[in-house]
Write an enzyme that holds these catalytic residues in place. Structure first.
Site, PDB file in Angstrom:
ATOM      1  N   SER A   8       0.838  -1.207   0.000  1.00  0.00           N
ATOM      2  CA  SER A   8       0.000   0.000   0.000  1.00  0.00           C
ATOM      3  C   SER A   8       0.869   1.251   0.000  1.00  0.00           C
ATOM      4  CB  SER A   8      -0.904   0.017   1.237  1.00  0.00           C
ATOM      5  OG  SER A   8      -1.403   1.329   1.418  1.00  0.00           O
ATOM      6  N   HIS A  33      -1.073  -1.575  -3.931  1.00  0.00           N
ATOM      7  CA  HIS A  33      -2.392  -1.270  -3.347  1.00  0.00           C
ATOM      8  C   HIS A  33      -2.550   0.248  -3.256  1.00  0.00           C
ATOM      9  CE1 HIS A  33      -5.792  -2.436  -0.616  1.00  0.00           C
ATOM     10  NE2 HIS A  33      -5.490  -1.325   0.039  1.00  0.00           N
ATOM     11  N   ASP A  35      -4.960   3.222  -1.910  1.00  0.00           N
ATOM     12  CA  ASP A  35      -6.049   3.514  -0.974  1.00  0.00           C
ATOM     13  C   ASP A  35      -6.703   4.838  -1.330  1.00  0.00           C
ATOM     14  OD1 ASP A  35      -6.126   1.324   0.931  1.00  0.00           O
ATOM     15  OD2 ASP A  35      -4.098   1.945   1.493  1.00  0.00           O
ATOM     16  N   MET A  37      -9.535   7.462  -0.564  1.00  0.00           N
ATOM     17  CA  MET A  37     -10.412   7.888   0.546  1.00  0.00           C
ATOM     18  C   MET A  37     -11.028   9.245   0.219  1.00  0.00           C
ATOM     19  SD  MET A  37      -8.074   6.857   3.798  1.00  0.00           S
ATOM     20  CE  MET A  37      -7.028   5.397   3.780  1.00  0.00           C
ATOM     21  N   HIS A  66      -8.412   0.207  -3.740  1.00  0.00           N
ATOM     22  CA  HIS A  66      -9.341   0.023  -2.624  1.00  0.00           C
ATOM     23  C   HIS A  66     -10.120   1.326  -2.452  1.00  0.00           C
ATOM     24  CE1 HIS A  66      -9.644  -0.740   2.037  1.00  0.00           C
ATOM     25  NE2 HIS A  66     -10.822  -0.778   1.433  1.00  0.00           N
ATOM     26  N   MET A  68     -12.439   3.539  -0.644  1.00  0.00           N
ATOM     27  CA  MET A  68     -13.125   3.822   0.620  1.00  0.00           C
ATOM     28  C   MET A  68     -13.877   5.131   0.418  1.00  0.00           C
ATOM     29  SD  MET A  68      -9.935   2.681   2.960  1.00  0.00           S
ATOM     30  CE  MET A  68      -8.854   2.847   1.551  1.00  0.00           C
ATOM     31  N   MET A 137     -11.164  -6.076   6.309  1.00  0.00           N
ATOM     32  CA  MET A 137     -10.390  -5.019   6.970  1.00  0.00           C
ATOM     33  C   MET A 137     -10.017  -5.488   8.372  1.00  0.00           C
ATOM     34  SD  MET A 137      -9.938  -2.577   4.848  1.00  0.00           S
ATOM     35  CE  MET A 137      -9.050  -1.547   6.004  1.00  0.00           C
ATOM     36  N   ASP A 175      -6.259  -6.399   5.270  1.00  0.00           N
ATOM     37  CA  ASP A 175      -5.712  -5.047   5.118  1.00  0.00           C
ATOM     38  C   ASP A 175      -5.771  -4.324   6.456  1.00  0.00           C
ATOM     39  OD1 ASP A 175      -4.957  -2.545   4.249  1.00  0.00           O
ATOM     40  OD2 ASP A 175      -6.700  -2.229   2.954  1.00  0.00           O
TER      41      ASP A 175
HETATM   42  C1  DX5 Z   1      -6.411   1.632   5.754  1.00  0.00           C
HETATM   43  C2  DX5 Z   1      -5.979   1.259   4.357  1.00  0.00           C
HETATM   44  C3  DX5 Z   1      -4.829   0.342   4.383  1.00  0.00           C
HETATM   45  C4  DX5 Z   1      -3.580   0.926   4.977  1.00  0.00           C
HETATM   46  C5  DX5 Z   1      -2.770  -0.151   5.632  1.00  0.00           C
HETATM   47  O1  DX5 Z   1      -7.553   2.350   5.698  1.00  0.00           O
HETATM   48  O2  DX5 Z   1      -7.027   0.627   3.662  1.00  0.00           O
HETATM   49  O3  DX5 Z   1      -4.561  -0.196   3.095  1.00  0.00           O
HETATM   50  O4  DX5 Z   1      -2.783   1.573   4.030  1.00  0.00           O
HETATM   51  O5  DX5 Z   1      -1.754   0.436   6.361  1.00  0.00           O
HETATM   52  P1  DX5 Z   1      -0.894  -0.394   7.420  1.00  0.00           P
HETATM   53  O6  DX5 Z   1      -0.291  -1.547   6.709  1.00  0.00           O
HETATM   54  O7  DX5 Z   1       0.091   0.596   7.913  1.00  0.00           O
HETATM   55  O8  DX5 Z   1      -1.864  -0.816   8.485  1.00  0.00           O
HETATM   56 ZN    ZN Z   2      -6.505  -0.518   1.754  1.00  0.00          ZN
END
Ligand code: DX5
Ligand code: ZN
Length: 219
Positions: A8, A33, A35, A37, A66, A68, A137, A175
């Site tokens: 990620s 990956h 993310d 948001m 991903h 969100m 998650m 994740d």
């Molecule tokens: C959290 C994300 C994850 C995050 C994981 O909301 O979806 O993908 O980047 O980060 P670590 O590995 O640091 O928990």
């Molecule tokens: Zn993620």
């Protein structure tokens, strides 16, 4: 199938993204990956399709996006066009997840469905036949660097059993808080894809060491 490591970039150094992704490639990472948001579905704002487009130019590794975000159906096309390989959506607050999964596949991408810690495995049982990937998650989505919630291992196992019952074998991805101390718990529960941000990009010994420390533990 060998365990998949999805790095990620949420914890990457964005001033050095090309180099960091190249190091991930040399370290044998399987997927990148991304993310996404929106500040509504989760209390944080991150990357949009232009980052996917930039990553696509840097690497040929699959881009594991991903989302969100609220109303993911509004965005799947733009992420597919930007170069996403996998698009994972959340069902929470989205009554049209089935339709969105079908749209994702019609755009030529693999379709994933994700479960927040507070959402039971059963909430997606009807979607299992339509998903290429189920993402459990293991933290509440929103931020990197949070602590793995060990009780989520039971949910991974429940998802695995629901998939077996349905005669399906989607990728089961975890994740959040994945590091050398937690990855085996997730794997032993049935996960076969592991997302990691902090333990890869913030490893004090570097990205190669971060990936190795996970890779040597999984099969
Ligand atoms: C959290 C994300 C994850 C995050 C994981 O909301 O979806 O993908 O980047 O980060 P670590 O590995 O640091 O928990
Ligand atoms: Zn993620």
């Amino acid at each position: 199938m060998n365990g998949i490591i999805s790095a990620s970039i949420l914890s990457a150094d964005f001033l050095n993204l090309t180099n960091e992704i190249r190091l991930c490639e040399s370290a044998g990472v399987d997927w990148i990956h991304i993310d996404v948001m929106d500040g509504h579905f989760v209390p944080n704002l991150t990357m949009g399709p232009f980052i996917v487009e930039a990553c696509k130019k840097i690497t040929s590794l699959p881009l594991d996006c991903h989302l969100m975000v609220e109303k993911p159906e509004k965005f799947v096309e733009v992420f597919a066009k930007a170069g996403a390989s996998i698009i994972t959506i959340h069902p929470e607050g989205n009554p049209n997840s089935h339709r969105t999964l079908e749209v994702i596949k019609s755009l030529g991408c693999k379709a994933g469905i994700a479960l927040n810690p507070g959402t039971p495995a059963g909430a997606i049982s009807s979607l299992i036949p339509f998903a290429d990937l189920i993402l459990v998650m293991t933290v509440n989505p929103g931020f990197a660097g949070q602590k793995f919630i060990p009780q989520m291992a039971d949910k991974v196992n429940e998802v695995l059993r629901l998939c077996e019952l349905a005669g399906q074998s989607p990728v089961i991805e975890v994740d959040g808080g994945i590091n050398p101390e937690t990855i085996l718990c997730a794997q032993n529960s049935g996960a076969n894809a592991f997302v990691a941000a902090t333990s890869i990009f913030r490893n004090p010994d570097g990205i190669l060491a971060g990936v190795d420390s996970l890779r040597k533990l999984i099969h």
